[in-house]
Design an enzyme around this catalytic site. Structure first.
Site, PDB file in Angstrom:
ATOM      1  N   GLU A 145     -61.297  37.726  89.157  1.00 30.19           N
ATOM      2  CA  GLU A 145     -61.181  37.752  90.616  1.00 30.19           C
ATOM      3  C   GLU A 145     -59.704  37.755  90.962  1.00 30.19           C
ATOM      4  OE1 GLU A 145     -63.361  34.699  92.755  1.00 30.19           O
ATOM      5  OE2 GLU A 145     -61.745  34.527  94.243  1.00 30.19           O
ATOM      6  N   GLU A 150     -55.477  34.141 100.850  1.00 27.14           N
ATOM      7  CA  GLU A 150     -56.371  33.103 101.325  1.00 27.14           C
ATOM      8  C   GLU A 150     -55.572  32.162 102.213  1.00 27.14           C
ATOM      9  OE1 GLU A 150     -59.782  31.711  98.550  1.00 27.14           O
ATOM     10  OE2 GLU A 150     -58.033  31.988  97.241  1.00 27.14           O
TER      11      GLU A 150
END
Length: 267
Positions: A145, A150
């Site tokens: 990933e 974020e």
């Protein structure tokens, strides 16, 4: 000036080539534009480019939202932007609704540059993300990933970039990550970029590099980033990280605004 969408051929979810003549507008040196969404059409997101994850399972992070599909209140295109909106409203077993869009089954690529120009929501409990996962995901985190951006609302302005692999992940507390602070991430648009090659992954904000992950070990446990990946845009609410300090119900609705998504590949 916004680029026009590029025509492309996809077989098995993997883009094979592009045929539009928009590469002359390419702002990324040495790259060729192979896929983009400029969000020029009003209404639901383009179904030829985006799929949805749906439901209220918590998505492995104990998230508090229910992700909907084909619902304008949670995902729509207006004024040249994609709006992902989180709302305080009950849907099945959840107190909030939102959306998670992904290109899985529509478009994936191997090596190149991703650029997303976006403005982030604000408030305790929000957790927007721009990220990528393997089209051939069988087991997380083994198959990889890449988190390009974020942001958790209780830590306003701190942008995180990370990779997750079998050897390096947050569960084992070996995660490879870094952070850059921008005071106006919820007031202004910024360009979040990842440059991915066989040798390394670099992540930037407005061309300022703040995270690098190198393929030093030459092993799948450390580097599963040698296969096609797809893109994900979502706005989660709460969860083990986003909800670490609770959810402020007074902030809703909150919007994650995306001006464009562009993917370039090495010429």
């Amino acid at each position: 000036m916004k680029l026009q969408p590029v025509a492309h051929l996809i077989i098995g979810g993997i883009l094979l080539f592009s045929v539009a003549g928009c590469a002359s507008n390419n702002p990324v040196s040495g790259k060729k534009l192979i896929w983009s969404d400029e969000f020029n059409e009003r209404g639901l997101p383009d179904a030829t480019k985006w799929n949805y994850d749906t439901g209220g399972s918590g998505f492995g992070n104990e998230e508090a939202q229910f992700y909907t599909k084909d619902r304008l209140e949670n995902a729509r295109v207006e004024n040249g932007k994609l709006i992902i909106e989180a709302r305080k409203e009950t849907r099945e077993n959840r107190k909030y609704t939102s959306a998670r869009l992904l290109t899985k089954g529509k478009f994936s690529f191997q090596y190149g540059t991703v650029e997303v120009r976006a403005k982030l929501p604000k408030g305790r409990g929000t957790w927007p993300a721009i990220w990528m996962m393997s089209e051939d995901m069988k087991k997380w985190p083994d198959d990889g990933e890449l988190d390009i951006m974020e942001h958790v609302g209780y830590h306003q302005g701190y942008i995180h970039a990370s990779v997750h692999t079998k050897k390096y992940n947050h569960i084992m507390q070996t995660q490879k990550t870094d952070t850059l602070f921008l005071k106006d991430v919820s007031e202004k648009f910024h360009v979040y970029k990842a440059d991915w090659s066989p040798e390394k992954i670099d992540v930037y904000i407005d061309n300022q590099k703040f995270f690098t992950y190198e393929n030093k070990e030459k092993s799948y446990g450390a580097w599963p980033f040698d296969k096609p990946y797809y893109l994900i845009l979502n706005l989660a609410i709460g969860g083990m990280w986003g909800g670490k300090e609770g959810i402020d119900d007074s902030i809703f609705p909150q919007k994650f605004e995306i001006d464009y998504v562009r993917v370039y590949q090495n010429k």
